[in-house]
Design a protein around this motif. Structure first.
Motif, PDB file in Angstrom:
ATOM      1  N   LEU A  35       2.171   1.934   3.811  1.00 52.22           N
ATOM      2  CA  LEU A  35       1.492   1.467   5.034  1.00 52.22           C
ATOM      3  C   LEU A  35       1.691   0.062   5.205  1.00 52.22           C
ATOM      4  O   LEU A  35       1.656  -0.922   4.347  1.00 52.22           O
ATOM      5  CB  LEU A  35      -0.300   1.687   4.615  1.00 52.22           C
ATOM      6  CG  LEU A  35      -0.954   1.244   5.836  1.00 52.22           C
ATOM      7  CD1 LEU A  35      -0.892   2.623   6.895  1.00 52.22           C
ATOM      8  CD2 LEU A  35      -2.236   1.528   5.575  1.00 52.22           C
ATOM      9  N   ASP A  36       2.657  -0.279   6.520  1.00 47.82           N
ATOM     10  CA  ASP A  36       2.911  -1.616   6.498  1.00 47.82           C
ATOM     11  C   ASP A  36       1.605  -2.493   7.153  1.00 47.82           C
ATOM     12  O   ASP A  36       0.785  -2.100   7.055  1.00 47.82           O
ATOM     13  CB  ASP A  36       4.129  -1.454   7.450  1.00 47.82           C
ATOM     14  CG  ASP A  36       3.791  -1.169   9.102  1.00 47.82           C
ATOM     15  OD1 ASP A  36       2.506  -1.169   9.501  1.00 47.82           O
ATOM     16  OD2 ASP A  36       4.645  -1.016   9.782  1.00 47.82           O
ATOM     17  N   GLN A  37       2.103  -3.863   7.301  1.00 44.40           N
ATOM     18  CA  GLN A  37       1.264  -4.740   7.518  1.00 44.40           C
ATOM     19  C   GLN A  37       0.397  -4.271   9.033  1.00 44.40           C
ATOM     20  O   GLN A  37      -0.768  -4.888   9.039  1.00 44.40           O
ATOM     21  CB  GLN A  37       1.783  -6.200   7.595  1.00 44.40           C
ATOM     22  CG  GLN A  37       2.215  -6.757   6.234  1.00 44.40           C
ATOM     23  CD  GLN A  37       1.166  -6.868   5.228  1.00 44.40           C
ATOM     24  OE1 GLN A  37       0.011  -7.166   5.589  1.00 44.40           O
ATOM     25  NE2 GLN A  37       1.476  -6.443   3.959  1.00 44.40           N
ATOM     26  N   GLY A  38       0.969  -3.709   9.713  1.00 43.08           N
ATOM     27  CA  GLY A  38       0.567  -3.399  11.247  1.00 43.08           C
ATOM     28  C   GLY A  38      -0.254  -2.050  11.072  1.00 43.08           C
ATOM     29  O   GLY A  38      -0.604  -1.575  12.015  1.00 43.08           O
ATOM     30  N   GLY A  39      -0.331  -1.332   9.796  1.00 44.01           N
ATOM     31  CA  GLY A  39      -1.077  -0.291   9.781  1.00 44.01           C
ATOM     32  C   GLY A  39      -0.155   1.028  10.265  1.00 44.01           C
ATOM     33  O   GLY A  39      -0.707   2.369  10.289  1.00 44.01           O
ATOM     34  N   THR A  40       1.163   0.820  10.155  1.00 42.01           N
ATOM     35  CA  THR A  40       2.002   2.111  10.487  1.00 42.01           C
ATOM     36  C   THR A  40       2.429   2.697   9.327  1.00 42.01           C
ATOM     37  O   THR A  40       2.930   1.706   8.150  1.00 42.01           O
ATOM     38  CB  THR A  40       3.423   1.581  11.176  1.00 42.01           C
ATOM     39  OG1 THR A  40       2.891   1.089  12.465  1.00 42.01           O
ATOM     40  CG2 THR A  40       4.148   2.636  11.571  1.00 42.01           C
ATOM     41  N   LEU A  41       2.342   3.880   9.112  1.00 42.15           N
ATOM     42  CA  LEU A  41       2.951   4.687   7.906  1.00 42.15           C
ATOM     43  C   LEU A  41       4.523   4.714   8.145  1.00 42.15           C
ATOM     44  O   LEU A  41       4.950   5.141   8.940  1.00 42.15           O
ATOM     45  CB  LEU A  41       2.507   6.269   7.921  1.00 42.15           C
ATOM     46  CG  LEU A  41       2.295   6.975   6.617  1.00 42.15           C
ATOM     47  CD1 LEU A  41       1.063   7.997   6.751  1.00 42.15           C
ATOM     48  CD2 LEU A  41       3.519   7.515   6.293  1.00 42.15           C
ATOM     49  N   ARG A  42       5.211   4.375   7.035  1.00 44.69           N
ATOM     50  CA  ARG A  42       6.510   4.269   6.795  1.00 44.69           C
ATOM     51  C   ARG A  42       6.917   5.164   5.830  1.00 44.69           C
ATOM     52  O   ARG A  42       6.418   5.557   4.753  1.00 44.69           O
ATOM     53  CB  ARG A  42       7.083   2.918   6.680  1.00 44.69           C
ATOM     54  CG  ARG A  42       6.618   1.920   7.628  1.00 44.69           C
ATOM     55  CD  ARG A  42       7.493   2.007   8.921  1.00 44.69           C
ATOM     56  NE  ARG A  42       7.074   0.895   9.794  1.00 44.69           N
ATOM     57  CZ  ARG A  42       7.788   0.842  10.808  1.00 44.69           C
ATOM     58  NH1 ARG A  42       8.995   1.258  11.246  1.00 44.69           N
ATOM     59  NH2 ARG A  42       7.241  -0.019  11.835  1.00 44.69           N
ATOM     60  N   LYS A  77       0.980  -1.149   0.091  1.00 43.06           N
ATOM     61  CA  LYS A  77       0.155   0.118  -0.092  1.00 43.06           C
ATOM     62  C   LYS A  77       0.921   1.169   0.015  1.00 43.06           C
ATOM     63  O   LYS A  77       1.418   1.568   1.041  1.00 43.06           O
ATOM     64  CB  LYS A  77      -1.011  -0.066   1.109  1.00 43.06           C
ATOM     65  CG  LYS A  77      -2.069  -1.058   1.149  1.00 43.06           C
ATOM     66  CD  LYS A  77      -2.682  -1.164   2.318  1.00 43.06           C
ATOM     67  CE  LYS A  77      -4.222  -2.016   2.335  1.00 43.06           C
ATOM     68  NZ  LYS A  77      -3.653  -3.383   2.312  1.00 43.06           N
ATOM     69  N   LEU A  78       1.055   1.802  -1.056  1.00 41.25           N
ATOM     70  CA  LEU A  78       1.881   2.966  -1.272  1.00 41.25           C
ATOM     71  C   LEU A  78       1.039   4.127  -1.032  1.00 41.25           C
ATOM     72  O   LEU A  78      -0.102   4.375  -1.625  1.00 41.25           O
ATOM     73  CB  LEU A  78       2.600   2.971  -2.693  1.00 41.25           C
ATOM     74  CG  LEU A  78       3.569   1.715  -2.902  1.00 41.25           C
ATOM     75  CD1 LEU A  78       3.821   1.513  -4.326  1.00 41.25           C
ATOM     76  CD2 LEU A  78       4.686   1.667  -1.995  1.00 41.25           C
ATOM     77  N   LEU A  79       1.795   5.344  -0.761  1.00 45.45           N
ATOM     78  CA  LEU A  79       1.114   6.502  -0.567  1.00 45.45           C
ATOM     79  C   LEU A  79       2.026   7.859  -0.573  1.00 45.45           C
ATOM     80  O   LEU A  79       3.113   7.640  -0.583  1.00 45.45           O
ATOM     81  CB  LEU A  79       0.433   6.552   1.001  1.00 45.45           C
ATOM     82  CG  LEU A  79       1.080   6.225   2.131  1.00 45.45           C
ATOM     83  CD1 LEU A  79       1.892   7.249   2.747  1.00 45.45           C
ATOM     84  CD2 LEU A  79       0.400   5.295   3.090  1.00 45.45           C
ATOM     85  N   ARG A  80       1.287   8.813  -0.481  1.00 49.19           N
ATOM     86  CA  ARG A  80       2.238  10.262  -0.288  1.00 49.19           C
ATOM     87  C   ARG A  80       1.779  10.983   0.663  1.00 49.19           C
ATOM     88  O   ARG A  80       0.390  11.069   0.801  1.00 49.19           O
ATOM     89  CB  ARG A  80       2.188  11.022  -1.708  1.00 49.19           C
ATOM     90  CG  ARG A  80       2.567  10.101  -2.840  1.00 49.19           C
ATOM     91  CD  ARG A  80       2.297  10.649  -4.067  1.00 49.19           C
ATOM     92  NE  ARG A  80       3.089  11.698  -4.436  1.00 49.19           N
ATOM     93  CZ  ARG A  80       2.615  12.835  -4.698  1.00 49.19           C
ATOM     94  NH1 ARG A  80       1.151  13.171  -4.465  1.00 49.19           N
ATOM     95  NH2 ARG A  80       3.308  13.952  -5.013  1.00 49.19           N
TER      96      ARG A  80
END
Length: 280
Positions: free
Chosen positions: A17-24, A2-5
């Motif tokens: 967005l990692d598997q735990g829901g943390t934005l990286r 899940k890529l985002l800006r």
């Protein structure tokens, strides 16, 4: 993935967005979720990263459009049989293609403006397709290999300008803020069966749209192949694939946005958007 800006408008940084829901934060590895980063090779490099080792983003930053530097914002009209029926239009024999200007693109939770003089601003939840591999005259059997990922789009529309003012649909589709995209770009391996995803839209808590991509007339592969007959597709180009029934124009009597409302919409597995409606 899940890529985002994320970040202020015009200063967005790339993230995931990692598997735990943390934005990286991905800015140490890629300049933007755009261009070469969307190619099969670029996505493979991002997928190989250890997400847990990327810097976590603190707080709740603004999310920008999930793809940057979009060159073309291509839309498909009347692509759901049940939506065509509610508008009284004939089911098209081939895809109806129109454009939203790239200046319409905004973040998934940014305010949506009602243009000055508008009386018929409407909503449309749509499945967005982001191109990752360039091509033209693409064969339908190979079309899905050109997809970088999928996202939620609100194809906001001014119906009077689209239908009653002559010319093409484009003038009713391209006002600034008429193209919220995101919250994230979901790569095909995580998006599920995009031909059978539930999609919905609410205005002030009232559900108007509650449909599925399963009622699309022309599927994603067919649309990519069709559009590529008329123009080349490049990484970052976006195709918005049409909406299910429940738009304001289809209500009896019609219901249009006046200002002050909150739209909330989403697609199964692809996330949710929420926009406040304001007057320009």
């Amino acid at each position: 993935m899940k890529l985002l800006r994320f970040g202020p408008k015009g200063q967005e940084k790339p993230g995931l967005l990692d598997q735990g829901g943390t934005l990286r934060d991905l800015s140490g590895h890629v300049e933007d979720i755009a261009g070469d980063a969307l190619t099969p090779e670029g996505l493979a490099r991002l997928a190989a990263l250890d997400a847990a080792g990327l810097p976590a983003v603190e707080g709740a930053p603004r999310l920008g459009p999930c793809v940057g530097r979009t060159g073309k914002f291509i839309c498909i009209g009347l692509n759901y049989a049940d939506h065509a029926a509610e508008t009284g239009a004939a089911v098209p024999s081939e895809p109806i293609v129109f454009n939203k200007w790239t200046s319409a693109i905004c973040g998934p939770n940014d305010d949506v403006e009602i243009p000055r003089g508008s009386t018929k601003t409407d909503w449309e939840v749509e499945l967005g397709v982001v191109i990752g591999k360039a091509g033209r005259y693409i064969e339908q059997a190979d079309a899905l290999s050109h997809v970088a990922g999928y996202c939620v789009i609100n194809d906001v529309s001014e119906r009077e300008w689209q239908i009653e003012r002559g010319g093409s649909w484009d003038k009713g589709k391209g006002h600034d803020t008429f193209g919220p995209i995101g919250p994230w770009l979901v790569t095909p391996d995580e998006a599920g069966d995009v031909g059978n995803l539930r999609m919905w839209l609410e205005v002030d808590g009232r559900r108007f749209q509650d449909g599925s991509t399963s009622t699309m007339i022309f599927g994603v592969a067919e649309l990519i192949a069709y559009v590529s007959r008329f123009l080349s597709l490049q990484p970052g180009d976006v195709i918005s694939t049409g909406t299910p029934p429940g738009v304001g124009m289809g209500q009896k009597p019609p219901v249009y946005l006046k200002g002050g409302e909150v739209m909330r919409l989403g697609i199964e597995g692809l996330g949710e958007q929420q926009q406040k409606v304001v007057r320009a």
